[in-house]
Structure formats: C-alpha cells, structure tokens
Design a protein around this motif. Structure first.
Motif, PDB file in Angstrom:
ATOM      1  N   GLY A  70       6.421 115.562  32.157  1.00  0.00           N
ATOM      2  CA  GLY A  70       5.203 114.770  32.061  1.00  0.00           C
ATOM      3  C   GLY A  70       4.659 114.360  33.418  1.00  0.00           C
ATOM      4  O   GLY A  70       3.447 114.342  33.634  1.00  0.00           O
ATOM      5  N   ALA A  71       5.548 114.032  34.352  1.00  0.00           N
ATOM      6  CA  ALA A  71       5.118 113.573  35.668  1.00  0.00           C
ATOM      7  C   ALA A  71       4.627 114.705  36.565  1.00  0.00           C
ATOM      8  O   ALA A  71       3.743 114.504  37.398  1.00  0.00           O
ATOM      9  N   ALA A  89       1.536 120.319  47.451  1.00  0.00           N
ATOM     10  CA  ALA A  89       2.448 119.184  47.345  1.00  0.00           C
ATOM     11  C   ALA A  89       3.793 119.511  47.984  1.00  0.00           C
ATOM     12  O   ALA A  89       4.233 120.660  48.002  1.00  0.00           O
ATOM     13  N   VAL A  90       4.452 118.481  48.491  1.00  0.00           N
ATOM     14  CA  VAL A  90       5.793 118.598  49.059  1.00  0.00           C
ATOM     15  C   VAL A  90       6.766 117.895  48.119  1.00  0.00           C
ATOM     16  O   VAL A  90       6.590 116.713  47.804  1.00  0.00           O
ATOM     17  N   ILE A  91       7.787 118.620  47.682  1.00  0.00           N
ATOM     18  CA  ILE A  91       8.810 118.046  46.800  1.00  0.00           C
ATOM     19  C   ILE A  91      10.137 117.999  47.545  1.00  0.00           C
ATOM     20  O   ILE A  91      10.587 119.012  48.082  1.00  0.00           O
ATOM     21  N   THR A  92      10.764 116.837  47.562  1.00  0.00           N
ATOM     22  CA  THR A  92      12.097 116.702  48.161  1.00  0.00           C
ATOM     23  C   THR A  92      13.011 115.981  47.160  1.00  0.00           C
ATOM     24  O   THR A  92      12.579 115.592  46.078  1.00  0.00           O
ATOM     25  N   GLY A  98       9.183 112.786  45.402  1.00  0.00           N
ATOM     26  CA  GLY A  98      10.620 112.602  45.575  1.00  0.00           C
ATOM     27  C   GLY A  98      11.333 112.628  44.237  1.00  0.00           C
ATOM     28  O   GLY A  98      11.026 111.817  43.358  1.00  0.00           O
ATOM     29  N   LEU A  99      12.238 113.573  44.069  1.00  0.00           N
ATOM     30  CA  LEU A  99      13.038 113.658  42.843  1.00  0.00           C
ATOM     31  C   LEU A  99      14.423 113.108  43.157  1.00  0.00           C
ATOM     32  O   LEU A  99      15.315 113.826  43.596  1.00  0.00           O
ATOM     33  N   VAL A 148       7.487 108.343  49.671  1.00  0.00           N
ATOM     34  CA  VAL A 148       7.182 109.065  48.432  1.00  0.00           C
ATOM     35  C   VAL A 148       6.024 108.373  47.715  1.00  0.00           C
ATOM     36  O   VAL A 148       6.053 107.153  47.522  1.00  0.00           O
ATOM     37  N   ASN A 149       4.989 109.142  47.333  1.00  0.00           N
ATOM     38  CA  ASN A 149       3.911 108.543  46.539  1.00  0.00           C
ATOM     39  C   ASN A 149       3.921 108.996  45.078  1.00  0.00           C
ATOM     40  O   ASN A 149       3.085 108.602  44.287  1.00  0.00           O
ATOM     41  N   LEU A 150       4.879 109.833  44.729  1.00  0.00           N
ATOM     42  CA  LEU A 150       5.149 110.168  43.331  1.00  0.00           C
ATOM     43  C   LEU A 150       6.653 110.408  43.213  1.00  0.00           C
ATOM     44  O   LEU A 150       7.175 111.394  43.738  1.00  0.00           O
ATOM     45  N   GLY A 151       7.333 109.505  42.570  1.00  0.00           N
ATOM     46  CA  GLY A 151       8.789 109.593  42.534  1.00  0.00           C
ATOM     47  C   GLY A 151       9.371 109.494  41.127  1.00  0.00           C
ATOM     48  O   GLY A 151       8.818 108.829  40.257  1.00  0.00           O
ATOM     49  N   ILE A 152      10.487 110.188  40.931  1.00  0.00           N
ATOM     50  CA  ILE A 152      11.243 110.125  39.676  1.00  0.00           C
ATOM     51  C   ILE A 152      12.718 110.049  40.062  1.00  0.00           C
ATOM     52  O   ILE A 152      13.156 110.754  40.977  1.00  0.00           O
ATOM     53  N   SER A 153      13.464 109.235  39.359  1.00  0.00           N
ATOM     54  CA  SER A 153      14.899 109.151  39.603  1.00  0.00           C
ATOM     55  C   SER A 153      15.645 109.701  38.388  1.00  0.00           C
ATOM     56  O   SER A 153      15.382 109.292  37.256  1.00  0.00           O
ATOM     57  N   PHE A 154      16.562 110.633  38.637  1.00  0.00           N
ATOM     58  CA  PHE A 154      17.297 111.303  37.563  1.00  0.00           C
ATOM     59  C   PHE A 154      18.758 110.858  37.538  1.00  0.00           C
ATOM     60  O   PHE A 154      19.322 110.487  38.560  1.00  0.00           O
ATOM     61  N   ARG A 155      19.359 110.961  36.356  1.00  0.00           N
ATOM     62  CA  ARG A 155      20.794 110.739  36.222  1.00  0.00           C
ATOM     63  C   ARG A 155      21.573 112.028  36.459  1.00  0.00           C
ATOM     64  O   ARG A 155      22.677 112.005  36.963  1.00  0.00           O
TER      65      ARG A 155
END
Length: 321
Positions: free
Chosen positions: A134-135, A174-177, A200-201, A215-222
């Motif tokens: 979704g993000a 976009a840059v994804i890290t 930022g993932l 980071v201006n768009l971030g998600i935190s995963f388990r």
C-alpha cells in the motif's frame, strides 16, 4: 357399499398376511397389536413407494441435481447423524462441536498465549505485506542502495553514498534504503536534500536505531523476508556499497533471483572494487570451477569505484523522468 369396502379391506389383510408368511418376515409382536396391522401395512406401502421412486430415478439415469431429494435432506439422512457446517468444514455425529464460532469470538479470554502462536504471526506477516504494498505501489521508479549501518560519516563510502542518493533523486527516481544509519542514512540524506523521494524500509533489531531522520517515506518491518520482498519488487536497479552480513544477505538473495531469472531485468552495481574484488575472485574461481554456480552475466553485475557510473548503470533501465 360399506360391506363391499369391508370385504376389500379383509382381502388386503389376507394378502399382506400371506405375503409375510411366505417370506418368513412377519413381526413377532403382530398378535399383540391386533388392529395396528393396518398401520404397519400403510407405512410399508409408503416406504415401498419411496423405494420405487428412487429406483425409478436411478433407472432413468438422473444426476444428483435432478433428484427429488435435496442435498440438505441427504446430509440430514447421513447414517452418522446430523450435519454441522463450520465454514468449509463439515462435521457429523460426535464430531459436532459444543461451541460456535461467533461465541468463541465474543468470549472473554484470560490467557494471551495466542499472541505468540504461529496463526497470529501469519496475520502479522500478511499485514506487513499489505502495508508495504500500500505504501509503495504509487512510488514510481526507484533504485535501492544497500550498505553497512556502521559506516561513519567521515568515511569516503558515506560521502559516495550521499552523492549517489543525490544523483538518483535528481533524475526523478526514488531512493530506497534500509532506513538505518551509515550508508543508508547517507543515501537518504542525498536524496532528501535534492528534493527527491527518500524511502527507508526499516527492520526491528535489538541493537540498532530506527529509521533515520532523512527519510520522508518510511516503513518499519518485523520480518527480513517481507522487507527484502519490498526492495526487489519496487527497485529497478540496485547499488551495493560495502557492508556486513545484512548487506551480503541482501546481495546474494538478489544475485540468486537474477541468476535464476526470477526477476526479468535488474542491473546490480557493487561500489568499491577493493572491498568486493576478493569475494568475486573467489566466486569466479573456486566456486564456479567447482561447478557450484554458472557465470554471472557481466552486463547485469558491475563492480566500480565511480559513483556516477554506479548511478548510470543502476538507472539504465529507467531513463529520465
């Protein structure tokens, strides 16, 4: 007329009695019930008609949908007893539960052990995929930049990663890290300061900070595997800077996908020849000569010391936006 009817009934009784006697099936208690014989004969007649009807349908070759006895009736007539449906599950007889699904949902639960069981983890994993998709679904073209969280800000690799993040963002990509410190922070910083999309993932780890401040768009995963799925799904190119086990894990998973053609086309760039050369010398000699791998496509994997070349190759399948 009444006399005639009586004679007819008597005749029917005699015929039934003779038939029963002929086959030796006369009930032992027939004498006790006396006049109830007529009731027995009536039931026998109805059952015979049902049997004849079923036999007639079978003889006519009718399928289940055409038969007069509905599926619900067939289920209730099971020799195992009543039929109970719980979702797609069918239970009969002693397998029918005493509880019900809605009651279980609304019942108060004193124990919280279910929070730590695998079925609940499956729901968490599913939710992480849903949140990630979704993000990132409308993110647009992106390049992932991998690297160590331990790289200090004064390190030349940090400066190179910041430069690469800036150059990628200036192309409207976009840059994804991984969202952490070190190389990840550098790439996010370069992208953010260039006015680009800095993604930022993050990952839940015991000894590492959360998502960095650039980071201006971030998600935190388990879960690592959910996070890596997002990297691969939404990146059209990858730059890999020096890093440890986490970076090596991401790199080898990506190379496995490229080698096995699980991803159609994704350029992979390794920055800093001195750092990576020993590993690739070993892969191209010991490992490949032992027959453990086939040769990597040189057009898909590049090792370079030039940050601008790394950006050019990583974005080669995207173009200007």
């Amino acid at each position: 007329m009444a006399k005639k009817s009586h004679n007819k009934t008597t005749t029917t009784k005699k015929a039934a009695s003779a038939k029963s006697g002929k086959h030796g099936n006369k009930p032992a208690n027939a004498k006790k019930h006396g006049d109830n014989d007529m009731s027995d004969i009536s039931i026998e007649g109805e059952m015979s008609q049902t049997d004849a009807s079923v036999q007639h349908q079978a003889d006519e070759g009718l399928n289940d949908d055409q038969r007069t006895d509905a599926p619900e009736q067939q289920e209730s007539q099971s020799p195992l007893g009543d039929t109970y449906h719980r979702g797609p599950v069918i239970m009969r007889g002693h397998m029918i539960p005493k509880d019900n699904t809605t009651g279980n949902l609304l019942a108060p639960v004193s124990s919280t052990d279910w929070l730590h069981m695998d079925p609940w983890r499956v729901m968490r994993i599913q939710s992480e995929f849903v949140d990630g998709f979704g993000a990132l679904a409308e993110l647009g073209p992106a390049v992932a930049i991998f690297g160590s969280a331990r790289t200090p800000r004064i390190d030349p690799v940090y400066k190179a990663a910041r430069h690469m993040g800036k150059k990628v963002a200036q192309r409207g990509i976009a840059v994804i890290t991984g969202g952490g410190p070190g190389v990840m922070e550098a790439a996010n910083r370069g992208a953010a300061l260039a006015g680009g999309k800095s993604v930022g993932l993050g990952i839940e780890l015991p000894h590492e900070q959360g998502v960095n401040s650039w980071v201006n768009l971030g998600i935190s995963f388990r879960y690592f595997f959910v996070r890596k799925t997002m990297f691969v799904k939404y990146s059209s190119g990858v730059i890999i800077c020096p890093g440890g086990f986490g970076t090596l894990d991401e790199m080898f998973e990506l190379l496995t996908l490229v080698q096995t053609s699980k991803v159609s086309s994704i350029p992979v760039v390794l920055y800093d020849k001195q750092y990576w050369q020993g590993l690739f010398d070993w892969l191209n000699t010991t490992v490949m000569e032992s027959g453990m791998i086939s040769a990597l496509d040189p057009e898909r994997v590049l090792v370079t010391d030039d940050a601008d070349e790394a950006v050019d190759v990583a974005t080669s399948g995207i173009g200007e936006h």
